[in-house]
Design a protein around this motif. Structure first.
Motif, mmCIF file in Angstrom:
data_model
loop_
_atom_site.group_PDB
_atom_site.id
_atom_site.type_symbol
_atom_site.label_atom_id
_atom_site.label_comp_id
_atom_site.label_asym_id
_atom_site.label_seq_id
_atom_site.Cartn_x
_atom_site.Cartn_y
_atom_site.Cartn_z
ATOM 1 N N SER A 1 -15.146 16.248 -11.723
ATOM 2 C CA SER A 1 -15.543 17.391 -12.554
ATOM 3 C C SER A 1 -16.974 17.214 -13.048
ATOM 4 N N GLY A 2 -17.640 18.328 -13.228
ATOM 5 C CA GLY A 2 -19.057 18.304 -13.588
ATOM 6 C C GLY A 2 -19.298 17.762 -14.987
ATOM 7 N N ASP A 3 -20.517 17.337 -15.256
ATOM 8 C CA ASP A 3 -20.881 16.810 -16.572
ATOM 9 C C ASP A 3 -20.628 17.842 -17.656
ATOM 10 N N GLY A 4 -20.159 17.363 -18.791
ATOM 11 C CA GLY A 4 -19.998 18.243 -19.949
ATOM 12 C C GLY A 4 -18.759 19.112 -19.888
ATOM 13 N N LYS A 5 -18.127 19.158 -18.729
ATOM 14 C CA LYS A 5 -16.907 19.981 -18.612
ATOM 15 C C LYS A 5 -15.696 19.151 -18.989
ATOM 16 N N GLU A 6 -14.715 19.805 -19.574
ATOM 17 C CA GLU A 6 -13.429 19.145 -19.835
ATOM 18 C C GLU A 6 -12.833 18.758 -18.478
ATOM 19 N N PRO A 7 -12.548 17.451 -18.262
ATOM 20 C CA PRO A 7 -12.076 17.086 -16.923
ATOM 21 C C PRO A 7 -10.706 17.690 -16.616
ATOM 22 N N ALA A 8 -10.544 18.094 -15.348
ATOM 23 C CA ALA A 8 -9.251 18.613 -14.915
ATOM 24 C C ALA A 8 -8.236 17.479 -14.924
ATOM 25 N N ARG A 9 -6.970 17.828 -15.095
ATOM 26 C CA ARG A 9 -5.919 16.811 -15.113
ATOM 27 C C ARG A 9 -4.767 17.230 -14.209
ATOM 28 N N VAL A 10 -3.963 16.260 -13.858
ATOM 29 C CA VAL A 10 -2.750 16.564 -13.102
ATOM 30 C C VAL A 10 -1.779 17.287 -14.035
ATOM 31 N N GLY A 11 -1.311 18.474 -13.610
ATOM 32 C CA GLY A 11 -0.404 19.237 -14.460
ATOM 33 C C GLY A 11 1.019 19.285 -13.914
ATOM 34 N N ASN A 12 1.134 19.164 -12.602
ATOM 35 C CA ASN A 12 2.453 19.239 -11.962
ATOM 36 C C ASN A 12 2.680 18.030 -11.079
ATOM 37 N N ILE A 13 3.944 17.613 -11.044
ATOM 38 C CA ILE A 13 4.300 16.428 -10.257
ATOM 39 C C ILE A 13 5.378 16.818 -9.254
ATOM 40 N N VAL A 14 5.209 16.391 -8.016
ATOM 41 C CA VAL A 14 6.314 16.517 -7.060
ATOM 42 C C VAL A 14 6.658 15.120 -6.538
ATOM 43 N N LEU A 15 7.933 14.762 -6.656
ATOM 44 C CA LEU A 15 8.366 13.452 -6.142
ATOM 45 C C LEU A 15 8.745 13.667 -4.680
ATOM 46 N N VAL B 1 0.849 -1.186 0.000
ATOM 47 C CA VAL B 1 0.000 0.000 0.000
ATOM 48 C C VAL B 1 0.887 1.240 0.000
ATOM 49 N N ILE B 2 0.575 2.202 -0.846
ATOM 50 C CA ILE B 2 1.315 3.469 -0.877
ATOM 51 C C ILE B 2 0.315 4.617 -0.834
ATOM 52 N N GLU B 3 0.841 5.833 -0.669
ATOM 53 C CA GLU B 3 -0.077 6.963 -0.595
ATOM 54 C C GLU B 3 0.415 8.147 -1.411
ATOM 55 N N GLY B 4 -0.486 9.079 -1.657
ATOM 56 C CA GLY B 4 -0.128 10.294 -2.397
ATOM 57 C C GLY B 4 -1.080 11.410 -2.022
ATOM 58 N N VAL B 5 -0.773 12.616 -2.489
ATOM 59 C CA VAL B 5 -1.612 13.771 -2.184
ATOM 60 C C VAL B 5 -1.841 14.558 -3.469
ATOM 61 N N LEU B 6 -3.092 14.909 -3.697
ATOM 62 C CA LEU B 6 -3.451 15.709 -4.860
ATOM 63 C C LEU B 6 -3.827 17.094 -4.367
ATOM 64 N N MET B 7 -3.049 18.093 -4.776
ATOM 65 C CA MET B 7 -3.288 19.452 -4.277
ATOM 66 C C MET B 7 -3.911 20.314 -5.367
ATOM 67 N N ARG B 8 -4.995 20.988 -5.037
ATOM 68 C CA ARG B 8 -5.710 21.808 -6.024
ATOM 69 C C ARG B 8 -5.278 23.261 -5.840
ATOM 70 N N TYR B 9 -4.460 23.749 -6.740
ATOM 71 C CA TYR B 9 -4.052 25.151 -6.678
ATOM 72 C C TYR B 9 -4.802 25.916 -7.754
ATOM 73 N N LYS B 10 -4.781 27.243 -7.648
ATOM 74 C CA LYS B 10 -5.450 28.076 -8.659
ATOM 75 C C LYS B 10 -4.866 27.796 -10.044
ATOM 76 N N TYR B 11 -3.551 27.606 -10.087
ATOM 77 C CA TYR B 11 -2.891 27.430 -11.385
ATOM 78 C C TYR B 11 -2.861 25.979 -11.864
ATOM 79 N N GLY B 12 -3.493 25.078 -11.133
ATOM 80 C CA GLY B 12 -3.528 23.700 -11.637
ATOM 81 C C GLY B 12 -3.441 22.669 -10.527
ATOM 82 N N ASN B 13 -3.425 21.413 -10.935
ATOM 83 C CA ASN B 13 -3.421 20.318 -9.968
ATOM 84 C C ASN B 13 -2.028 19.721 -9.852
ATOM 85 N N THR B 14 -1.577 19.594 -8.626
ATOM 86 C CA THR B 14 -0.245 19.033 -8.376
ATOM 87 C C THR B 14 -0.398 17.716 -7.646
ATOM 88 N N LEU B 15 0.298 16.687 -8.147
ATOM 89 C CA LEU B 15 0.231 15.382 -7.486
ATOM 90 C C LEU B 15 1.580 15.066 -6.844
#
Ligand code: SAH
Length: 359
Positions: A153-167, A93-107
């Motif tokens: 993400s809501g119906d009909g909207k382009e789904p948000a994606r992970v844009g930035n990665i932090v190891l 089992v491993i874990e991660g964090v998805l952070m929602r910033y104004k400028y995008g999603n960071t995983l």
């Protein structure tokens, strides 16, 4: 080729390797591109509609599309941060964090199951390292997180994606060097996730030979260096690795990275009350970093009860920060995300494993 849990992890393969693999199954070369795209979009074999049905069936029997599966998600009511708990094919089992910033999603990704570096303040290392992750298990975390974002993400909207990665999840990336480099190469490959190296931060506790080697890979990610001390004496109290590599050598390796890539280095500094957080220590740190193209990121310690280390007050952070600023060192205090959901490295996984043991 990466094989775990017996079935082949296709997500660990470059398009060229997929081509070889498919050729072995008697398939034409162009199928590699199709398969690569589907895998990185998170589409299971049965949904890969432009592949022949018989091929999909063969792949389903002998391969894994995504070796990572989401076990649990916890969303912070404070800032929308999502903590993810994942299962691997062999039951780890491993874990991660998805952070929602104004400028995008960071995983925030894990690179190993646990860690063997032994830093005193870090929960990931308490049970050592079970094994390193494959490139596909790192990519798979992103594919899963994109799935979580699409579901939110809501119906009909382009789904948000992970844009930035932090190891910066569990594990020491440079203790899993080859797999991490292969992961980064696949990450920016056309037709896949297409995440550029400028959107990636790699955090290391300072393995000097690997830092020097990495500077020559042509992968200009942002290098974060976990420094946590103004000198070797204090660093050795917190980080066993500091007994192997002197701070001067670590800082030289950082200078080499800056020269080779033209990118500034970020120094991570977790403030621990009574250990590394005095204004005198800030002054000493500033002296060491003078003239370097760098930035200091102050992290108020997330206390790990098992280790009895204490965090600092807001006032102590401020005094430390100002002492650096006065000496012209660029510095910020890291924003705490997901404070209500055990956002810090290794904490959620520990709670999960602890619960399982007491079940
Ligand atoms: N092994 C890598 C990356 C993983 S940790 C490294 O050492 O850099 C990501 C960052 O979180 C590191 O800077 C690490 O030192 C820091 N960290 C770990 N535990 C922490 C804690 N309890 N409080 C604050 N920062 C912590």
């Amino acid at each position: 080729m990466e094989v775990r849990g017996e079935r082949t992890q296709l997500l660990s393969m470059t398009p060229q390797e997929l081509g070889e693999y498919l050729r072995g199954l008697g398939q034409p070369a162009f199928r590699a591109k199709q398969l690569f795209a589907w895998l990185h979009q998170g589409v299971p074999f049965e949904g890969m509609t432009n592949l022949p049905r018989a091929l999909r069936e063969t792949l389903r029997e002998s391969c894994i599309d995504n070796p990572v599966r989401v076990l649990e998600t916890i969303t912070s009511s404070l800032d929308g941060t999502v903590k993810l708990l994942y299962a691997l094919p062999d039951g780890h089992v491993i874990e991660g964090v998805l952070m929602r910033y104004k400028y995008g999603n960071t995983l925030c990704l894990s690179t190993q199951v646990g860690c063997r570096m032994g830093c005193l303040f870090c929960a990931s290392t308490l049970d050592g390292c079970a094994r390193s992750l494959t490139p596909g298990e790192m990519l798979g975390q992103i594919v899963c997180a994109n799935g979580v974002l699409a579901a939110q993400s809501g119906d009909g909207k382009e789904p948000a994606r992970v844009g930035n990665i932090v190891l910066m999840g569990s594990g020491e990336p440079f203790d899993n060097y080859d797999n991490v480099v292969k992961f980064l190469n696949i990450l920016h490959t056309e037709g896949g996730l297409c995440i550029g190296m400028r959107s990636v931060s790699l955090s290391t506790c300072g393995l000097v030979p690997q830092m020097l080697r990495f500077a020559d890979e042509g992968l200009p990610v942002t290098l974060s260096l976990s420094l946590h001390a103004p000198n070797d004496e204090v660093r050795r109290q917190l980080m066993p690795i500091a007994r192997r590599y002197a701070m001067d050598d670590v800082l030289s390796a950082c200078r080499h990275y800056i020269e080779k890539t033209g990118r500034r280095v970020i120094f991570e500094y977790a403030l621990v009350h009574g250990v590394n957080a005095s204004p005198e220590q800030a002054a000493e740190l500033a002296g060491k970093l003078r003239g370097m193209q760098c930035h200091v990121n102050l992290i108020p310690l997330n206390s790990v009860p098992e280790r009895g280390l204490q965090g600092v007050s807001e006032r102590e952070v401020d005094i430390f920060r100002r002492a650096l600023e006065q000496r012209n060192i660029s510095v910020t205090r890291r924003r705490e995300m997901g404070d209500d959901i055990e956002g810090a490295c290794g904490q959620l996984r520990r709670r999960y494993l602890g619960q399982k043991e007491s079940d």
